[in-house]
Design an enzyme around this catalytic site. Structure first.
Site, PDB file in Angstrom:
ATOM      1  CE  LYS A  36      -4.387   1.478   1.756  1.00 25.25           C
ATOM      2  NZ  LYS A  36      -4.607   2.119   0.473  1.00 25.25           N
ATOM      3  N   GLY A  41       6.421   0.641   5.845  1.00 24.82           N
ATOM      4  CA  GLY A  41       7.335  -0.276   5.156  1.00 24.82           C
ATOM      5  C   GLY A  41       7.448   0.027   3.673  1.00 24.82           C
ATOM      6  CB  CYS A  42       4.859   0.664   1.102  1.00 24.72           C
ATOM      7  SG  CYS A  42       4.011  -0.916   1.357  1.00 24.72           S
ATOM      8  CB  THR A  43       7.114   5.207   3.068  1.00 18.48           C
ATOM      9  OG1 THR A  43       5.710   5.418   2.893  1.00 18.48           O
ATOM     10  CG2 THR A  43       7.849   6.529   2.914  1.00 18.48           C
ATOM     11  CB  ALA A  46       8.995   3.885  -2.246  1.00 17.48           C
TER      12      ALA A  46
END
Length: 151
Positions: A36, A41-43, A46
């Site tokens: 998401k 974690g995704c930030t 990225a």
């Protein structure tokens, strides 16, 4: 046994583009699936791909993030994190199913269907060369870069 050829696909991408795998022959493609936009974690993941992006480019590789978020959500995430690469919108889960990354996960004690953090490297001929599943974020982008450089 030879490595499997990845079936061609086209998905809407950020910056008003659409992405077609077969149009990228001659380049290595790094597809990273994440759950998401704008979650911790995704930030972090990225940002790691962003920071190493010049090295991926130098190694002849494109990096693309894939999730089920809307293009609007992707555009905001890309802008906020200053991502130099496109994010692909897979609302219909076509690509998620092709790569079998949709899993039942536990979240706050509930079973939820979501994307298992996974990364795939597709070579310049469209052949899947390596996959990572159930990825732990720290150091992952560097590990992918090291592999890409070894191709």
């Amino acid at each position: 046994m030879s490595d499997p050829q990845v079936a061609d696909f086209t998905l809407p991408a950020t910056s008003g583009q659409s992405f077609t795998l077969s149009a990228q022959r001659g380049k290595t493609v790094v597809l990273y699936f994440y759950p998401k936009d704008s979650t911790p974690g995704c930030t972090t993941e990225a940002q790691q791909f962003r920071d190493l992006y010049p090295e991926f480019l130098a190694a002849g590789a494109l990096v693309l993030g894939v999730s089920r978020d809307s293009l609007k959500s992707h555009e905001n995430f890309k802008l906020k994190q200053e991502l130099p690469f496109e994010l692909l919108c897979d609302k219909e889960e076509t690509l998620c199913q092709q790569f079998e990354v949709i899993k039942m996960k536990k979240m706050y004690g509930k079973e939820v269907r979501g994307i298992e953090r996974s990364t795939f490297v597709i070579d310049e001929k469209g052949v899947l060369r390596k996959e990572w599943r159930g990825v732990k974020v720290p150091g992952h982008a560097q590990e992918v870069l090291d592999f890409v450089k070894s191709l």
